[in-house]
Motif scaffolding. Structure first.
Motif, PDB file in Angstrom:
ATOM      1  N   SER A  96       0.871  -1.184   0.000  1.00  0.00           N
ATOM      2  CA  SER A  96       0.000   0.000   0.000  1.00  0.00           C
ATOM      3  C   SER A  96       0.905   1.231   0.000  1.00  0.00           C
ATOM      4  O   SER A  96       2.118   1.118   0.222  1.00  0.00           O
ATOM      5  N   GLY A  97       0.283   2.386  -0.197  1.00  0.00           N
ATOM      6  CA  GLY A  97       1.057   3.624  -0.104  1.00  0.00           C
ATOM      7  C   GLY A  97       1.639   3.793   1.290  1.00  0.00           C
ATOM      8  O   GLY A  97       2.802   4.165   1.449  1.00  0.00           O
ATOM      9  N   MET A  98       0.835   3.508   2.310  1.00  0.00           N
ATOM     10  CA  MET A  98       1.308   3.651   3.686  1.00  0.00           C
ATOM     11  C   MET A  98       2.456   2.686   3.991  1.00  0.00           C
ATOM     12  O   MET A  98       3.344   3.014   4.782  1.00  0.00           O
ATOM     13  N   TYR A 121      -1.300  14.237   4.475  1.00  0.00           N
ATOM     14  CA  TYR A 121      -2.124  13.036   4.488  1.00  0.00           C
ATOM     15  C   TYR A 121      -2.220  12.510   5.931  1.00  0.00           C
ATOM     16  O   TYR A 121      -1.203  12.359   6.622  1.00  0.00           O
ATOM     17  N   GLU A 163       4.437  17.045   0.523  1.00  0.00           N
ATOM     18  CA  GLU A 163       3.303  16.534  -0.225  1.00  0.00           C
ATOM     19  C   GLU A 163       2.894  17.667  -1.150  1.00  0.00           C
ATOM     20  O   GLU A 163       2.550  18.746  -0.678  1.00  0.00           O
ATOM     21  N   ASP A 192       5.660  12.987  -1.358  1.00  0.00           N
ATOM     22  CA  ASP A 192       4.483  12.183  -1.679  1.00  0.00           C
ATOM     23  C   ASP A 192       3.933  12.735  -2.992  1.00  0.00           C
ATOM     24  O   ASP A 192       3.375  13.830  -3.040  1.00  0.00           O
ATOM     25  N   THR A 194       1.656  11.374  -4.964  1.00  0.00           N
ATOM     26  CA  THR A 194       0.389  10.722  -5.332  1.00  0.00           C
ATOM     27  C   THR A 194      -0.527  11.638  -6.132  1.00  0.00           C
ATOM     28  O   THR A 194      -1.061  11.241  -7.172  1.00  0.00           O
ATOM     29  N   PHE A 195      -0.725  12.875  -5.637  1.00  0.00           N
ATOM     30  CA  PHE A 195      -1.680  13.774  -6.302  1.00  0.00           C
ATOM     31  C   PHE A 195      -1.179  14.234  -7.672  1.00  0.00           C
ATOM     32  O   PHE A 195      -1.981  14.487  -8.566  1.00  0.00           O
ATOM     33  N   SER A 214       0.788   6.409  -3.510  1.00  0.00           N
ATOM     34  CA  SER A 214      -0.240   5.437  -3.231  1.00  0.00           C
ATOM     35  C   SER A 214      -0.731   4.988  -4.609  1.00  0.00           C
ATOM     36  O   SER A 214      -1.480   5.702  -5.274  1.00  0.00           O
ATOM     37  N   THR A 216      -2.724   2.875  -5.139  1.00  0.00           N
ATOM     38  CA  THR A 216      -4.159   2.664  -4.950  1.00  0.00           C
ATOM     39  C   THR A 216      -4.961   3.698  -5.742  1.00  0.00           C
ATOM     40  O   THR A 216      -6.090   3.426  -6.151  1.00  0.00           O
ATOM     41  N   LYS A 217      -4.370   4.864  -5.943  1.00  0.00           N
ATOM     42  CA  LYS A 217      -5.085   5.994  -6.538  1.00  0.00           C
ATOM     43  C   LYS A 217      -4.900   5.996  -8.059  1.00  0.00           C
ATOM     44  O   LYS A 217      -5.421   5.124  -8.726  1.00  0.00           O
ATOM     45  N   CYS A 227      -2.024  -0.651  -3.269  1.00  0.00           N
ATOM     46  CA  CYS A 227      -0.636  -0.877  -3.684  1.00  0.00           C
ATOM     47  C   CYS A 227       0.125   0.437  -3.492  1.00  0.00           C
ATOM     48  O   CYS A 227      -0.484   1.508  -3.459  1.00  0.00           O
ATOM     49  N   LEU A 346      -9.551   8.670  -4.243  1.00  0.00           N
ATOM     50  CA  LEU A 346      -9.424   9.557  -5.408  1.00  0.00           C
ATOM     51  C   LEU A 346      -8.618   8.868  -6.504  1.00  0.00           C
ATOM     52  O   LEU A 346      -8.064   7.790  -6.301  1.00  0.00           O
TER      53      LEU A 346
END
Ligand SMILES: *Cc1c(COP(=O)(O)O)cnc(C)c1O
Length: 393
Positions: A96-98, A121, A163, A192, A194-195, A214, A216-217, A227, A346
């Motif tokens: 996961s991202g975490m 986050y 982030e 980070d 992710t966005f 992440s 996952t996004k 993931c 998201l």
């Protein structure tokens, strides 16, 4: 077996019969759109076009793979190769991202100074707070836009965690300046990403030590997996992250890796569509009588529009906006949604929206702030849904 790795070399068995020349497939000679589609595939005669889904925990001894928690399942290499090529480093996939963030934070010693953004986050903040109580870390919160504060922190902190754009205020940090600032010896600067996604921002190029997603996004993109990935240039840091992954059991599963690889193939298409739609919706929301504040880095009214324009290739697919009134008014908007899903998370093909202050640790946000993750639906259908849910002013 021929696979083109991120440096465009054959990993195994160079150029057999029926194999395309490896050099034609390096990340440097392809556009990212083509790289996303073509990287990580085996190209020998008779090979399946996709890495097959191969659930397995252990393998017959004598080959490279022994046990999946350590050496992974077949399919890891493809996903890691694609992501490594996109950001110019070496990629380590996680459950996961975490899990990726935790592997990095685990490297930070006792009594360390940890610099975190104000807009952060929530899981990352909670992880740092655990370090505070168990390892004596001193946490320094710095506003995303306080470039001088970040530059100062680089000289004293052991972990500098950024982030950008931030969640959910979408503030863009001046990464150019911050990543170039002199750092304390042994410090880690992580972003980070992710966005932004690897298509809009490449933190390692700006000087970050490690970039985290992440997956996952946006990378997975279909709300069907967990993931994560960490991407770094330093070989010893990557080796340590791989070791941490194996020992913590933070290994992604075969199905997740398969789905993430399948998902990332269309990242460029999804992102392109969704961020065009997001810009249009942000502009319309800004004119809506029931909306008091729209935060989207692509709007000239956004406080960090200049940094976004300089640093990001695209403005992303997330919009935060305040509904006029009180929390119950914003909840009403979410309840009336018909097409957009009232859900957290998201970066997926379907649009999702929620009131952020509902969540623990988000009490600092305006109580009527809604975060909208724009998917790939038609812009007019999304606008119709927003208009009917917002109602008349
Ligand atoms: C979702 C998210 C994470 C955590 O990732 P998981 O895959 O849920 O563990 C970290 N950072 C950001 C910005 C996120 O959106």
């Amino acid at each position: 077996m021929t696979r083109i790795n991120s440096k465009g070399r054959d990993v195994k068995g160079a150029g057999g019969e029926g194999t395309r020349p490896a050099e034609s497939l390096s990340v440097d000679s392809l556009s990212v759109e083509s790289w996303l589609v073509s990287a990580g595939r085996e190209r020998h005669a008779g090979a399946p076009l996709n890495v097959p889904l191969m659930p397995a925990s252990n393998f017959v001894l004598g080959g490279g793979r022994v046990y999946a928690r350590n050496e992974g399942v077949p399919g890891w290499e493809a996903l890691e190769e694609i992501l490594a090529g996109l950001e110019g480093g070496d990629a380590v996939s996680f459950a996961s991202g975490m899990a990726a963030v935790a592997a990095i934070f685990d490297r930070i010693p006792v009594n360390a100074i940890v610099a975190l953004p104000m807009d952060c986050y929530q899981g990352v903040l909670s992880l740092a707070e655990m370090g505070q109580s168990r390892r004596g870390w001193r946490i320094e919160r710095i506003a995303v836009t306080d470039t001088a504060g970040w530059v100062r922190a680089c000289g004293v902190a052991d972990l500098i965690w950024l982030e950008s754009p931030s969640n959910p205020l979408l503030e863009v940090a001046d990464l150019d300046t911050i990543c170039a600032a002199p750092r304390k010896a042994g410090a880690i600067l992580g972003v980070d990403n992710t966005f932004a996604t690897p298509l809009n921002q490449r933190p390692l190029e700006l000087g970050a030590d490690v970039s985290v997603h992440s997956a996952t996004k946006f990378i997975g993109g279909h709300s069907d997996l967990l993931c994560g990935v960490a991407i770094a240039r330093d070989a010893s840091l990557c080796a340590e992250l791989r070791r941490a992954r194996a020992l913590a059991g933070a290994t992604p599963g075969a199905l997740e890796v398969f789905l993430a690889t399948r998902g990332v193939r269309t990242l460029a298409l999804r992102l392109d569509r969704a961020q065009k739609t997001a810009k249009e919706l942000a502009e319309r929301l800004e004119r809506h009588t029931r909306v008091s504040c729209v935060r989207y880095p692509g709007l000239r009214s956004h406080p960090t529009h200049a940094a976004a324009k300089r640093q990001l290739k695209g403005y992303g697919t997330i919009i935060s906006f305040d509904v006029k009134g009180v929390a119950a008014d914003a909840d009403g908007v979410c309840r009336r949604l018909k097409l957009i899903q009232h859900a957290t998370s998201l970066g997926a093909v379907e649009s999702t929206m929620e009131r952020r202050a509902l969540h623990h640790g988000q009490e600092h946000l305006p109580e009527t702030l809604l975060r909208l993750s724009v998917g790939i639906e038609a812009v007019e259908d999304l606008w119709m849904d927003l208009e009917q849910a917002l109602g008349e002013g």
